[in-house]
Design an enzyme around this catalytic site. Structure first.
Site, mmCIF file in Angstrom:
data_model
loop_
_atom_site.group_PDB
_atom_site.id
_atom_site.type_symbol
_atom_site.label_atom_id
_atom_site.label_comp_id
_atom_site.label_asym_id
_atom_site.label_seq_id
_atom_site.Cartn_x
_atom_site.Cartn_y
_atom_site.Cartn_z
ATOM 1 N N TYR A 156 0.794 -1.222 0.000
ATOM 2 C CA TYR A 156 0.000 0.000 0.000
ATOM 3 C C TYR A 156 0.831 1.278 0.000
ATOM 4 O O TYR A 156 0.277 2.362 -0.128
ATOM 5 C CB TYR A 156 -0.889 0.023 1.241
ATOM 6 C CG TYR A 156 -2.318 -0.300 0.954
ATOM 7 C CD1 TYR A 156 -2.698 -1.592 0.627
ATOM 8 C CD2 TYR A 156 -3.301 0.680 1.028
ATOM 9 C CE1 TYR A 156 -4.008 -1.903 0.384
ATOM 10 C CE2 TYR A 156 -4.619 0.371 0.779
ATOM 11 C CZ TYR A 156 -4.972 -0.918 0.468
ATOM 12 O OH TYR A 156 -6.271 -1.225 0.229
ATOM 13 N N LYS A 170 1.373 -13.884 6.141
ATOM 14 C CA LYS A 170 1.535 -14.911 5.108
ATOM 15 C C LYS A 170 3.018 -15.257 5.035
ATOM 16 O O LYS A 170 3.646 -15.263 3.965
ATOM 17 C CB LYS A 170 0.997 -14.321 3.783
ATOM 18 C CG LYS A 170 0.817 -15.293 2.662
ATOM 19 C CD LYS A 170 -0.316 -16.269 2.845
ATOM 20 C CE LYS A 170 -0.271 -17.303 1.745
ATOM 21 N NZ LYS A 170 -0.973 -18.537 2.050
ATOM 22 N N ASP A 204 -4.575 -16.934 5.115
ATOM 23 C CA ASP A 204 -5.700 -17.650 4.493
ATOM 24 C C ASP A 204 -6.407 -18.544 5.498
ATOM 25 O O ASP A 204 -7.637 -18.659 5.506
ATOM 26 C CB ASP A 204 -5.238 -18.451 3.264
ATOM 27 C CG ASP A 204 -3.913 -19.158 3.459
ATOM 28 O OD1 ASP A 204 -3.161 -18.750 4.355
ATOM 29 O OD2 ASP A 204 -3.633 -20.124 2.741
ATOM 30 N N ASP A 216 -6.653 -4.803 5.147
ATOM 31 C CA ASP A 216 -7.715 -4.277 4.290
ATOM 32 C C ASP A 216 -8.737 -5.378 4.032
ATOM 33 O O ASP A 216 -9.948 -5.185 4.194
ATOM 34 C CB ASP A 216 -7.066 -3.824 2.971
ATOM 35 C CG ASP A 216 -8.008 -2.985 2.135
ATOM 36 O OD1 ASP A 216 -9.010 -2.501 2.671
ATOM 37 O OD2 ASP A 216 -7.725 -2.820 0.936
#
Ligand code: NAP
Length: 407
Positions: free
Chosen positions: A152, A219, A273, A297
């Site tokens: 971002y 992740k 995930d 987000d």
């Protein structure tokens, strides 16, 4: 009643809030004026009723967005940023992103210029609001999303541009990495200092508000030196600054037989995930979630959907110097001036602001009144179309119905 005064930060980071604090507000564009009027009515009523006139907010309007452009020729005047910093706490409606004016997003610019590094989104179920979950009442989470770095940060170059070609050349010649021809390139910086201040603020929030755990969402199994490092630095700051008030999941089972010692917050981590599955299947096992920008987000919006959608989701952007509370939706331009939309997101952001100021009784009064008004099923169009037997009311009528529920 004393004169209006500025809120001040004490040296330990706590707030010194006078009885008549000056709070700057940005009304916002599009539906901003409608939802701001409704929000101001509800906040003022909650403060008045809770403190019997002893406390009162002195509102200070800042022209930003289209109003800023009309008055000053600038969408985001420096004076507005200075006023937010000087007054420590502010609230804002949604702002249009001016297309082709060289600004990526006014909201992102405000966060970056004021170094509001934590985007804080509480997610809690409001009874009667339709939810896709069987047990939405089990959801009580707060997402702390890092606001200043990760993909971002906006460091990216278009396919075929000179910059992208130079970066591709550098990677090939210096690092031995071959990119596919004409790849667009984005950079994902994640730093120890920015991670640690974000995770520390999440831990403080959990400790101060009685949340049982902080989950580091990442992740890191794939992106080891960015997302994986985020988790490691998160554990590190817990050890360095909160050793006697936190316990890791591993320690919990190795040393404490799975029972959390009193006064401690459990620090755990989950792969991103997998966490998306877990918040659907076992939501009561998660409370505060700390995560880098992009994961944050996604998970904030997904969690908002689990309790009934973005229309009612509150949020804040918080830094060390100041904090800005804001609606999480945009300017919904097609409803401008129609007095139609749901002001719930900004009203509940106002309740968060009152909590942040230490006026927790008034924050609770706002949340309780919103809940009571929705139970009566006289709601704005977005909820009316989903709640059986509901009667549609205007934005201003919904605000008045909330105020009517305050004891
Ligand atoms: P949006 O303004 O959030 O609106 C999308 C749709 O969401 C609306 O058409 C409406 O759906 C629903 N909605 C949004 N707010 C609502 C409310 N208070 N009550 C009921 N329904 C609501 O998203 P957008 O159309 O993508 O963005 C429009 C502008 O807002 C853009 O300029 C964007 O840059 C800006 N924006 C600003 C912020 C911010 O200031 N933080 C955030 C996001 C976007 P239905 O028509 O289906 O009822």
């Amino acid at each position: 009643m004393t004169d209006a005064e500025k809120i001040k930060k004490n040296s330990d980071g706590s707030l010194n809030v006078p009885d008549q604090p000056i709070i700057p507000f940005i009304e916002g564009d599009g539906i901003g004026p409608d939802i701001w009027r409704a929000t101001r009515l509800v906040i003022d009523a909650a403060v008045e009723k809770t403190y019997a006139g002893k406390r009162k907010i002195s509102w200070l309007e800042l022209p930003v967005g289209e109003k800023g452009y009309e008055k000053t020729g600038n969408y985001l005047p420096q004076e507005a940023l200075d006023a937010i910093e000087a007054n420590v706490v502010a609230i804002k409606g949604p702002l249009t992103t001016p297309i082709g004016k060289g600004i990526r997003s006014l909201n992102v610019a405000i966060r970056q210029k004021l170094d509001l590094y934590a985007c804080v989104r509480p997610v809690r179920y409001i009874e009667t609001v339709p939810s896709p979950m069987k047990h939405p009442e089990k959801i009580n989470m707060v997402v702390f999303r890092e606001n200043t770095e990760d993909l971002y940060a906006g460091i990216e170059w278009a396919s075929g541009s000179d910059e992208a070609n130079s970066v591709a050349d550098f990677l090939k010649t210096k690092m031995g990495v071959d990119l596919p021809p004409a790849a667009g390139i984005g950079i994902k910086p994640i730093s120890p200092a920015n991670t640690k201040r974000l995770v520390a603020s999440a831990i403080v929030h959990a400790l101060e508000n009685g949340f049982p755990s902080v989950t580091l969402m990442h992740k890191g199994n794939i992106m080891k030196f960015t997302e994986g490092a985020f988790a490691q630095w998160g554990y590190q700051v817990a050890r360095e600054r909160f050793a006697d008030r936190t316990v890791t999941e591993a320690q919990l089972y190795d040393q404490y037989d799975g029972k959390v010692p009193s006064g401690r917050v459990v620090i755990k981590d989950r792969i991103a995930d997998m966490l998306f599955q877990q918040v659907l299947l076992r939501p009561d096992e998660y409370s505060v979630i700390a995560t880098p920008n992009l994961n944050g987000d996604y998970i904030s919006d997904a969690l908002a959907a689990q309790v009934g959608g973005l229309g009612m989701a509150p949020g804040a952007n918080i830094g060390d110097a100041c904090a800005v509370f804001e609606a999480t939706h945009g300017t919904a331009p097609k409803y401008t001036g129609l007095d139609k939309v749901n002001p719930g997101s900004l009203i509940l952001s106002g309740a968060m602001m009152l909590d942040y100021m230490g006026w927790k009784e008034a924050g609770t009064a706002v949340r309780d009144a919103v809940q009571a008004a929705i139970k009566k099923r006289r709601v704005t169009y977005d909820l009316a179309r989903q709640i059986e037997g509901a009667q549609e009311v205007k934005c201003s009528e919904f605000a008045a119905a909330i105020v009517a529920q305050m004891k």
